[in-house]
Write an enzyme that holds these catalytic residues in place. Structure first.
Site, short mmCIF file in Angstrom:
data_model
loop_
_atom_site.label_atom_id
_atom_site.label_comp_id
_atom_site.label_asym_id
_atom_site.label_seq_id
_atom_site.Cartn_x
_atom_site.Cartn_y
_atom_site.Cartn_z
CE LYS A 35 -13.07 -1.52 2.69
NZ LYS A 35 -13.39 -1.94 1.29
CB SER B 7 -16.02 -1.53 -2.12
OG SER B 7 -17.02 -2.51 -1.99
CB SER C 85 -16.95 -2.34 1.71
OG SER C 85 -15.83 -2.50 0.84
#
Length: 472
Positions: free
Chosen positions: A80, A180, A156
Protein backbone atom coordinates in the site's frame (compact mmCIF):
# COMPACT_ATOMS: atom_id res chain seq x y z
CA UNK A 1 1.06 -21.63 -16.73
CA UNK A 2 -1.24 -18.70 -15.89
CA UNK A 3 -3.06 -20.83 -13.31
CA UNK A 4 -0.01 -20.40 -11.05
CA UNK A 5 -1.10 -16.79 -10.60
CA UNK A 6 -4.05 -17.95 -8.49
CA UNK A 7 -1.86 -20.08 -6.21
CA UNK A 8 -0.92 -18.91 -2.74
CA UNK A 9 2.47 -17.34 -2.14
CA UNK A 10 3.37 -20.42 -0.08
CA UNK A 11 2.64 -22.63 -3.09
CA UNK A 12 4.51 -20.34 -5.48
CA UNK A 13 7.58 -20.46 -3.23
CA UNK A 14 7.42 -24.26 -3.22
CA UNK A 15 7.26 -24.33 -7.02
CA UNK A 16 10.45 -22.26 -7.16
CA UNK A 17 12.22 -24.53 -4.65
CA UNK A 18 11.15 -27.60 -6.64
CA UNK A 19 12.38 -26.10 -9.90
CA UNK A 20 8.95 -26.22 -11.52
CA UNK A 21 9.16 -22.50 -12.28
CA UNK A 22 11.99 -20.01 -12.07
CA UNK A 23 11.71 -16.82 -10.02
CA UNK A 24 12.06 -14.79 -13.22
CA UNK A 25 9.26 -16.73 -14.92
CA UNK A 26 7.02 -16.20 -11.90
CA UNK A 27 7.81 -12.50 -11.83
CA UNK A 28 7.18 -12.12 -15.56
CA UNK A 29 3.78 -13.81 -15.17
CA UNK A 30 2.78 -11.30 -12.51
CA UNK A 31 4.11 -8.35 -14.50
CA UNK A 32 2.14 -9.47 -17.56
CA UNK A 33 -0.98 -9.89 -15.43
CA UNK A 34 -0.64 -6.37 -14.05
CA UNK A 35 -0.14 -5.00 -17.55
CA UNK A 36 -3.38 -6.76 -18.50
CA UNK A 37 -5.61 -5.74 -15.59
CA UNK A 38 -4.33 -2.38 -14.38
CA UNK A 39 -5.74 -0.21 -17.18
CA UNK A 40 -9.22 -1.20 -15.99
CA UNK A 41 -8.60 -1.46 -12.24
CA UNK A 42 -6.03 1.29 -11.60
CA UNK A 43 -4.82 -0.66 -8.57
CA UNK A 44 -1.06 -0.20 -9.14
CA UNK A 45 0.40 3.31 -8.94
CA UNK A 46 4.06 2.27 -9.11
CA UNK A 47 5.22 -0.91 -10.84
CA UNK A 48 8.71 -1.91 -9.64
CA UNK A 49 9.44 -3.82 -12.83
CA UNK A 50 13.22 -3.41 -13.12
CA UNK A 51 14.11 -4.03 -9.49
CA UNK A 52 11.69 -6.96 -9.23
CA UNK A 53 13.21 -8.72 -12.25
CA UNK A 54 16.73 -7.99 -11.01
CA UNK A 55 15.99 -9.55 -7.64
CA UNK A 56 14.24 -12.52 -9.26
CA UNK A 57 17.36 -13.21 -11.38
CA UNK A 58 19.43 -13.19 -8.19
CA UNK A 59 17.10 -15.81 -6.68
CA UNK A 60 17.56 -18.08 -9.69
CA UNK A 61 21.34 -17.75 -9.39
CA UNK A 62 21.21 -18.71 -5.71
CA UNK A 63 19.08 -21.74 -6.50
CA UNK A 64 21.46 -22.75 -9.31
CA UNK A 65 24.34 -22.52 -6.82
CA UNK A 66 22.53 -24.89 -4.47
CA UNK A 67 21.93 -22.29 -1.78
CA UNK A 68 19.12 -22.81 0.68
CA UNK A 69 16.10 -20.71 -0.23
CA UNK A 70 14.11 -18.73 2.33
CA UNK A 71 10.34 -19.21 3.00
CA UNK A 72 9.10 -16.77 0.34
CA UNK A 73 12.20 -16.76 -1.88
CA UNK A 74 11.33 -15.27 -5.28
CA UNK A 75 7.65 -14.63 -4.52
CA UNK A 76 6.38 -11.14 -5.42
CA UNK A 77 4.33 -9.01 -3.04
CA UNK A 78 2.62 -5.64 -3.15
CA UNK A 79 2.57 -2.70 -0.75
CA UNK A 80 0.00 0.00 0.00
CA UNK A 81 1.25 3.50 -0.86
CA UNK A 82 1.33 4.53 2.79
CA UNK A 83 4.09 2.05 3.66
CA UNK A 84 7.65 3.00 2.73
CA UNK A 85 9.69 1.08 0.18
CA UNK A 86 13.31 2.13 -0.16
CA UNK A 87 13.85 4.33 -3.23
CA UNK A 88 10.13 5.00 -3.82
CA UNK A 89 8.08 8.10 -3.05
CA UNK A 90 5.42 7.30 -0.46
CA UNK A 91 2.60 9.74 -1.23
CA UNK A 92 -0.22 8.33 0.95
CA UNK A 93 -2.41 9.54 -1.92
CA UNK A 94 -2.22 13.16 -0.81
CA UNK A 95 -1.02 16.07 -2.95
CA UNK A 96 1.42 17.45 -0.38
CA UNK A 97 3.54 14.29 -0.49
CA UNK A 98 3.42 13.72 -4.25
CA UNK A 99 6.91 15.20 -4.79
CA UNK A 100 8.48 14.24 -1.47
CA UNK A 101 11.91 12.61 -1.32
CA UNK A 102 12.09 8.87 -1.94
CA UNK A 103 12.19 6.69 1.17
CA UNK A 104 15.73 6.00 2.37
CA UNK A 105 14.83 2.62 3.84
CA UNK A 106 12.04 0.06 3.87
CA UNK A 107 9.31 0.10 6.48
CA UNK A 108 10.05 -2.57 9.07
CA UNK A 109 7.45 -5.01 7.74
CA UNK A 110 8.60 -4.58 4.13
CA UNK A 111 12.16 -5.29 5.29
CA UNK A 112 11.03 -8.44 7.08
CA UNK A 113 9.27 -9.80 4.02
CA UNK A 114 12.42 -9.08 2.00
CA UNK A 115 14.47 -10.96 4.58
CA UNK A 116 12.16 -13.93 4.03
CA UNK A 117 12.98 -13.79 0.30
CA UNK A 118 9.86 -12.01 -0.97
CA UNK A 119 10.31 -9.36 -3.68
CA UNK A 120 8.46 -6.00 -3.80
CA UNK A 121 6.55 -5.92 -7.08
CA UNK A 122 4.10 -3.03 -6.93
CA UNK A 123 2.83 -0.18 -4.82
CA UNK A 124 -0.92 0.23 -4.70
CA UNK A 125 -3.57 2.91 -4.61
CA UNK A 126 -5.48 4.30 -1.62
CA UNK A 127 -7.62 7.31 -0.66
CA UNK A 128 -6.29 10.77 0.18
CA UNK A 129 -4.28 10.37 3.42
CA UNK A 130 -6.04 7.00 3.86
CA UNK A 131 -9.32 8.58 5.01
CA UNK A 132 -12.07 6.88 3.01
CA UNK A 133 -13.68 3.47 2.62
CA UNK A 134 -12.88 3.55 -1.09
CA UNK A 135 -9.62 4.22 -2.92
CA UNK A 136 -9.70 7.49 -4.85
CA UNK A 137 -7.36 10.48 -4.67
CA UNK A 138 -6.34 13.59 -6.58
CA UNK A 139 -3.00 12.13 -7.73
CA UNK A 140 -3.85 8.72 -9.16
CA UNK A 141 -7.65 8.65 -9.39
CA UNK A 142 -9.91 5.82 -8.32
CA UNK A 143 -9.45 2.07 -8.14
CA UNK A 144 -12.30 -0.20 -9.24
CA UNK A 145 -13.56 -3.52 -8.00
CA UNK A 146 -12.45 -6.45 -10.20
CA UNK A 147 -15.91 -8.04 -9.89
CA UNK A 148 -17.77 -4.92 -11.02
CA UNK A 149 -15.91 -1.86 -12.33
CA UNK A 150 -18.81 0.41 -11.39
CA UNK A 151 -18.21 -0.37 -7.72
CA UNK A 152 -15.44 0.46 -5.30
CA UNK A 153 -12.77 -1.96 -4.16
CA UNK A 154 -13.00 -0.44 -0.68
CA UNK A 155 -10.49 1.53 1.31
CA UNK A 156 -8.16 2.48 2.48
CA UNK A 157 -6.17 -0.60 1.38
CA UNK A 158 -8.29 -0.91 -1.74
CA UNK A 159 -5.54 -1.04 -4.33
CA UNK A 160 -4.03 -3.98 -2.46
CA UNK A 161 -7.32 -5.88 -2.34
CA UNK A 162 -8.14 -5.28 -6.01
CA UNK A 163 -4.67 -6.33 -7.19
CA UNK A 164 -4.56 -9.46 -5.02
CA UNK A 165 -8.09 -10.47 -6.01
CA UNK A 166 -7.23 -10.08 -9.69
CA UNK A 167 -4.15 -12.32 -9.30
CA UNK A 168 -1.65 -9.51 -9.82
CA UNK A 169 -0.01 -10.29 -6.46
CA UNK A 170 -0.39 -13.24 -4.08
CA UNK A 171 -0.20 -11.14 -0.92
CA UNK A 172 0.70 -7.73 0.41
CA UNK A 173 0.57 -5.17 3.21
CA UNK A 174 -2.22 -2.77 4.12
CA UNK A 175 -3.13 -0.79 7.22
CA UNK A 176 -6.29 -0.45 9.26
CA UNK A 177 -7.68 2.19 11.65
CA UNK A 178 -11.40 1.62 11.06
CA UNK A 179 -11.58 -1.41 8.75
CA UNK A 180 -9.06 -0.58 6.04
CA UNK A 181 -7.65 -4.08 5.47
CA UNK A 182 -10.95 -5.81 6.24
CA UNK A 183 -13.52 -3.85 4.21
CA UNK A 184 -11.45 -4.08 0.97
CA UNK A 185 -10.94 -7.83 1.58
CA UNK A 186 -14.71 -8.22 1.96
CA UNK A 187 -15.45 -6.15 -1.16
CA UNK A 188 -12.89 -7.99 -3.30
CA UNK A 189 -13.24 -11.54 -1.98
CA UNK A 190 -9.80 -12.02 -0.42
CA UNK A 191 -8.48 -12.64 3.10
CA UNK A 192 -6.91 -10.23 5.56
CA UNK A 193 -5.98 -9.81 9.19
CA UNK A 194 -6.03 -6.81 11.46
CA UNK A 195 -3.73 -7.98 14.26
CA UNK A 196 -4.13 -7.05 17.90
CA UNK A 197 -3.41 -3.36 18.43
CA UNK A 198 0.32 -2.97 19.04
CA UNK A 199 1.17 -6.42 17.63
CA UNK A 200 3.07 -5.31 14.49
CA UNK A 201 5.42 -2.43 13.82
CA UNK A 202 4.07 0.71 12.13
CA UNK A 203 7.55 2.12 11.57
CA UNK A 204 7.73 3.51 8.05
CA UNK A 205 4.00 4.19 7.77
CA UNK A 206 2.35 7.47 6.75
CA UNK A 207 0.77 9.01 8.79
CA UNK A 208 3.47 8.08 11.31
CA UNK A 209 2.99 6.31 14.63
CA UNK A 210 2.00 8.33 17.67
CA UNK A 211 -0.88 10.21 19.26
CA UNK A 212 -4.21 8.87 20.40
CA UNK A 213 -4.88 7.35 16.96
CA UNK A 214 -2.11 4.83 17.62
CA UNK A 215 -4.49 2.63 19.60
CA UNK A 216 -6.72 2.26 16.53
CA UNK A 217 -4.15 1.81 13.76
CA UNK A 218 -2.36 -1.38 12.72
CA UNK A 219 -0.59 -2.64 9.62
CA UNK A 220 -1.97 -6.00 8.54
CA UNK A 221 -1.35 -8.71 5.92
CA UNK A 222 -3.69 -9.27 2.98
CA UNK A 223 -3.73 -12.36 0.77
CA UNK A 224 -5.83 -14.40 -1.65
CA UNK A 225 -5.40 -17.51 0.52
CA UNK A 226 -5.52 -17.76 4.31
CA UNK A 227 -2.42 -19.98 4.38
CA UNK A 228 -0.38 -16.95 3.33
CA UNK A 229 -1.66 -15.00 6.35
CA UNK A 230 -0.51 -17.94 8.50
CA UNK A 231 2.93 -17.89 6.89
CA UNK A 232 3.32 -14.11 6.94
CA UNK A 233 2.59 -13.46 10.61
CA UNK A 234 5.75 -15.03 12.17
CA UNK A 235 7.81 -13.24 9.52
CA UNK A 236 6.15 -9.88 10.18
CA UNK A 237 6.69 -10.35 13.91
CA UNK A 238 10.41 -10.69 13.19
CA UNK A 239 10.82 -13.97 15.05
CA UNK A 240 13.50 -15.19 12.65
CA UNK A 241 14.71 -11.92 11.18
CA UNK A 242 17.76 -9.86 12.08
CA UNK A 243 18.46 -6.20 11.47
CA UNK A 244 14.99 -5.18 10.31
CA UNK A 245 13.75 -3.43 13.46
CA UNK A 246 13.29 0.28 12.80
CA UNK A 247 11.79 2.74 15.27
CA UNK A 248 9.77 -0.05 16.86
CA UNK A 249 8.64 1.72 20.04
CA UNK A 250 4.97 1.01 19.17
CA UNK A 251 5.32 -2.79 19.27
CA UNK A 252 4.23 -4.91 22.23
CA UNK A 253 6.22 -8.14 22.40
CA UNK A 254 3.74 -10.90 23.17
CA UNK A 255 3.95 -14.62 22.34
CA UNK A 256 2.48 -15.68 19.01
CA UNK A 257 0.81 -19.09 18.70
CA UNK A 258 0.68 -21.32 15.63
CA UNK A 259 -2.84 -21.54 14.14
CA UNK A 260 -2.14 -25.18 13.32
CA UNK A 261 -2.17 -25.94 17.05
CA UNK A 262 -5.70 -24.59 17.57
CA UNK A 263 -8.26 -27.29 18.40
CA UNK A 264 -11.43 -26.21 16.63
CA UNK A 265 -13.52 -28.67 18.62
CA UNK A 266 -12.85 -26.68 21.79
CA UNK A 267 -13.95 -23.32 20.40
CA UNK A 268 -17.12 -21.52 21.51
CA UNK A 269 -18.42 -19.12 18.86
CA UNK A 270 -20.80 -16.18 19.21
CA UNK A 271 -22.23 -14.49 16.13
CA UNK A 272 -24.60 -11.73 15.13
CA UNK A 273 -25.67 -10.06 11.88
CA UNK A 274 -27.23 -6.92 13.33
CA UNK A 275 -25.06 -4.71 15.55
CA UNK A 276 -27.86 -2.34 16.45
CA UNK A 277 -26.47 0.35 14.13
CA UNK A 278 -27.10 -1.03 10.63
CA UNK A 279 -28.32 -4.59 10.06
CA UNK A 280 -26.61 -6.70 7.42
CA UNK A 281 -28.52 -6.91 4.16
CA UNK A 282 -30.29 -10.10 3.14
CA UNK A 283 -27.42 -11.49 1.04
CA UNK A 284 -24.84 -10.87 3.75
CA UNK A 285 -27.02 -12.34 6.49
CA UNK A 286 -27.68 -15.45 4.41
CA UNK A 287 -24.00 -15.95 3.51
CA UNK A 288 -22.85 -15.70 7.13
CA UNK A 289 -25.51 -18.09 8.41
CA UNK A 290 -24.66 -20.58 5.66
CA UNK A 291 -20.94 -20.42 6.53
CA UNK A 292 -21.68 -20.98 10.21
CA UNK A 293 -23.93 -23.93 9.44
CA UNK A 294 -20.95 -25.56 7.74
CA UNK A 295 -18.59 -24.56 10.55
CA UNK A 296 -20.81 -25.72 13.41
CA UNK A 297 -19.92 -29.46 13.29
CA UNK A 298 -16.22 -28.59 13.67
CA UNK A 299 -16.47 -26.42 16.82
CA UNK A 300 -17.86 -26.85 20.33
CA UNK A 301 -20.74 -24.41 19.95
CA UNK A 302 -22.18 -21.65 17.79
CA UNK A 303 -24.59 -19.27 19.49
CA UNK A 304 -26.36 -16.22 18.09
CA UNK A 305 -25.63 -13.54 20.68
CA UNK A 306 -24.79 -9.84 20.35
CA UNK A 307 -22.54 -8.08 22.87
CA UNK A 308 -24.38 -5.52 24.97
CA UNK A 309 -23.39 -1.97 24.07
CA UNK A 310 -21.85 -2.85 20.73
CA UNK A 311 -24.16 -0.28 19.16
CA UNK A 312 -21.75 2.36 20.55
CA UNK A 313 -18.96 1.22 18.18
CA UNK A 314 -19.44 3.81 15.46
CA UNK A 315 -19.74 6.77 17.79
CA UNK A 316 -16.74 5.72 19.88
CA UNK A 317 -14.54 5.31 16.80
CA UNK A 318 -15.51 8.77 15.58
CA UNK A 319 -15.01 10.30 19.03
CA UNK A 320 -11.50 8.87 19.24
CA UNK A 321 -10.56 10.04 15.73
CA UNK A 322 -12.19 13.46 15.95
CA UNK A 323 -12.30 14.95 19.48
CA UNK A 324 -10.83 18.12 17.97
CA UNK A 325 -13.32 18.09 15.09
CA UNK A 326 -10.57 17.00 12.70
CA UNK A 327 -8.29 20.00 13.37
CA UNK A 328 -5.19 17.83 13.89
CA UNK A 329 -5.77 16.19 10.51
CA UNK A 330 -6.27 19.59 8.87
CA UNK A 331 -3.08 20.84 10.51
CA UNK A 332 -1.10 17.80 9.33
CA UNK A 333 -2.43 18.24 5.80
CA UNK A 334 -1.41 21.92 5.89
CA UNK A 335 2.07 21.11 7.21
CA UNK A 336 2.77 18.67 4.37
CA UNK A 337 1.37 21.03 1.74
CA UNK A 338 -1.94 19.32 0.90
CA UNK A 339 -3.83 22.56 0.32
CA UNK A 340 -6.41 20.73 -1.80
CA UNK A 341 -7.95 17.44 -0.70
CA UNK A 342 -10.27 14.85 -2.20
CA UNK A 343 -14.03 15.19 -1.56
CA UNK A 344 -14.07 11.84 0.25
CA UNK A 345 -11.50 13.14 2.75
CA UNK A 346 -13.48 16.37 3.02
CA UNK A 347 -16.52 14.24 3.84
CA UNK A 348 -14.63 12.49 6.64
CA UNK A 349 -13.52 15.82 8.09
CA UNK A 350 -17.09 17.12 7.95
CA UNK A 351 -18.31 14.05 9.87
CA UNK A 352 -15.71 14.64 12.59
CA UNK A 353 -17.06 18.11 13.34
CA UNK A 354 -19.96 16.54 15.23
CA UNK A 355 -17.53 15.01 17.73
CA UNK A 356 -15.62 18.20 18.57
CA UNK A 357 -15.29 18.61 22.34
CA UNK A 358 -13.15 20.19 25.06
CA UNK A 359 -10.73 18.59 27.53
CA UNK A 360 -13.53 17.51 29.84
CA UNK A 361 -15.40 16.02 26.92
CA UNK A 362 -12.30 14.18 25.76
CA UNK A 363 -11.90 12.72 29.24
CA UNK A 364 -15.52 11.58 29.07
CA UNK A 365 -14.79 9.90 25.73
CA UNK A 366 -12.05 7.86 27.41
CA UNK A 367 -14.37 6.88 30.23
CA UNK A 368 -16.86 5.68 27.61
CA UNK A 369 -14.06 3.73 25.91
CA UNK A 370 -13.09 2.00 29.16
CA UNK A 371 -16.69 1.05 29.87
CA UNK A 372 -17.17 -0.24 26.32
CA UNK A 373 -14.04 -2.38 26.54
CA UNK A 374 -15.05 -3.73 29.95
CA UNK A 375 -18.41 -4.86 28.58
CA UNK A 376 -16.85 -6.39 25.48
CA UNK A 377 -14.22 -8.28 27.49
CA UNK A 378 -16.91 -9.56 29.85
CA UNK A 379 -18.83 -10.86 26.83
CA UNK A 380 -15.72 -12.47 25.37
CA UNK A 381 -15.20 -14.34 28.62
CA UNK A 382 -17.92 -16.76 27.49
CA UNK A 383 -16.58 -17.28 23.96
CA UNK A 384 -13.37 -17.88 22.04
CA UNK A 385 -14.37 -15.90 18.95
CA UNK A 386 -17.04 -13.47 17.81
CA UNK A 387 -18.20 -13.67 14.19
CA UNK A 388 -20.05 -10.91 12.36
CA UNK A 389 -20.40 -9.19 9.00
CA UNK A 390 -17.48 -7.10 7.77
CA UNK A 391 -19.87 -4.42 6.54
CA UNK A 392 -23.61 -4.22 6.13
CA UNK A 393 -23.46 -4.64 2.34
CA UNK A 394 -21.20 -6.02 -0.40
CA UNK A 395 -19.26 -3.55 -2.56
CA UNK A 396 -21.07 -0.26 -3.12
CA UNK A 397 -21.00 2.10 -6.14
CA UNK A 398 -18.12 4.54 -6.48
CA UNK A 399 -18.53 7.66 -4.40
CA UNK A 400 -21.23 6.31 -2.10
CA UNK A 401 -19.13 5.08 0.84
CA UNK A 402 -19.37 8.46 2.56
CA UNK A 403 -23.20 8.40 2.55
CA UNK A 404 -24.25 8.14 6.18
CA UNK A 405 -26.27 4.93 5.99
CA UNK A 406 -23.47 3.11 4.15
CA UNK A 407 -20.74 4.71 6.29
CA UNK A 408 -22.40 3.59 9.52
CA UNK A 409 -22.43 0.06 8.10
CA UNK A 410 -18.64 0.04 8.52
CA UNK A 411 -19.20 0.02 12.29
CA UNK A 412 -18.76 -3.77 12.24
CA UNK A 413 -15.03 -3.33 11.65
CA UNK A 414 -14.75 -0.21 13.83
CA UNK A 415 -15.74 -2.35 16.81
CA UNK A 416 -12.42 -4.17 16.76
CA UNK A 417 -10.31 -1.08 16.26
CA UNK A 418 -11.92 0.24 19.44
CA UNK A 419 -11.48 -3.03 21.37
CA UNK A 420 -8.03 -3.64 19.85
CA UNK A 421 -8.89 -7.30 19.25
CA UNK A 422 -7.48 -9.22 16.27
CA UNK A 423 -9.96 -9.75 13.45
CA UNK A 424 -9.60 -11.84 10.29
CA UNK A 425 -11.70 -11.71 7.12
CA UNK A 426 -12.30 -14.49 4.62
CA UNK A 427 -14.80 -14.87 1.80
CA UNK A 428 -17.91 -16.82 2.75
CA UNK A 429 -20.42 -16.12 0.00
CA UNK A 430 -21.61 -14.30 -3.10
CA UNK A 431 -24.41 -11.77 -3.49
CA UNK A 432 -27.18 -12.10 -6.04
CA UNK A 433 -25.26 -9.49 -8.07
CA UNK A 434 -22.19 -11.72 -8.15
CA UNK A 435 -20.24 -9.72 -5.55
CA UNK A 436 -18.04 -11.35 -2.90
CA UNK A 437 -19.20 -11.42 0.72
CA UNK A 438 -16.72 -11.72 3.55
CA UNK A 439 -17.09 -12.78 7.17
CA UNK A 440 -15.26 -11.21 10.13
CA UNK A 441 -13.77 -13.39 12.88
CA UNK A 442 -12.57 -11.63 16.03
CA UNK A 443 -10.73 -13.35 18.87
CA UNK A 444 -9.17 -12.60 22.24
CA UNK A 445 -6.24 -10.15 22.24
CA UNK A 446 -3.02 -11.78 21.00
CA UNK A 447 -4.99 -14.80 19.70
CA UNK A 448 -4.58 -14.21 15.99
CA UNK A 449 -4.07 -17.99 15.82
CA UNK A 450 -7.72 -18.60 16.72
CA UNK A 451 -9.02 -16.07 14.19
CA UNK A 452 -6.82 -17.53 11.44
CA UNK A 453 -7.67 -21.15 12.28
CA UNK A 454 -11.37 -20.34 11.98
CA UNK A 455 -10.77 -18.40 8.76
CA UNK A 456 -9.06 -21.45 7.29
CA UNK A 457 -11.92 -23.70 8.34
CA UNK A 458 -14.46 -21.41 6.68
CA UNK A 459 -12.30 -21.11 3.56
CA UNK A 460 -12.03 -24.90 3.33
CA UNK A 461 -15.82 -25.32 3.29
CA UNK A 462 -16.39 -22.68 0.64
CA UNK A 463 -16.60 -23.29 -3.09
CA UNK A 464 -14.78 -20.15 -4.20
CA UNK A 465 -11.90 -20.75 -6.58
CA UNK A 466 -9.57 -17.71 -6.89
CA UNK A 467 -8.51 -18.89 -10.35
CA UNK A 468 -12.00 -18.07 -11.65
CA UNK A 469 -11.16 -14.38 -11.61
CA UNK A 470 -8.48 -15.00 -14.24
CA UNK A 471 -11.39 -15.17 -16.68
CA UNK A 472 -12.86 -11.80 -15.66
Amino acid sequence: MNEILSDSGVRQAQLIRDGEISAVELMELHLARIDEINPALNAVIDLLRESALREAKAVDLRRADGQQLRPFEGVPFSIKDSIEVEGAVCSAGTLGLRNSAPATQDATLVARLREAGAIPLARTNLPDLLFAFESDNLIYGRTSNPYDLSRTCGGSSGGEAALIAACGSPFGLGSDAAGSVRVPAHYCGISSLKPTSGRLSRAGHIPPAGGWLEMLWQIGPMARRVEDLWAMMPILLGENCAGSCRRDRTVMRMPYADPAQVSLSNLRIAFFTDNGIVAADEDTDRAIRCALTKLAPQVMSVEECRPAGIEESHDLEMKLIGPDGGDSLRRYLSEIGSVKTHPLLDGWLAKLERWRTDVNGFAAYWVSLDRFRDRMFAFLGRYDAVISPVAAKPAVPHGSSIDDQIFRGYSYTMTHNVTGWPAAVVRCGTSRDGLPIGIQIAAHPWREDVALALASAIEATSAFDPSSILEL
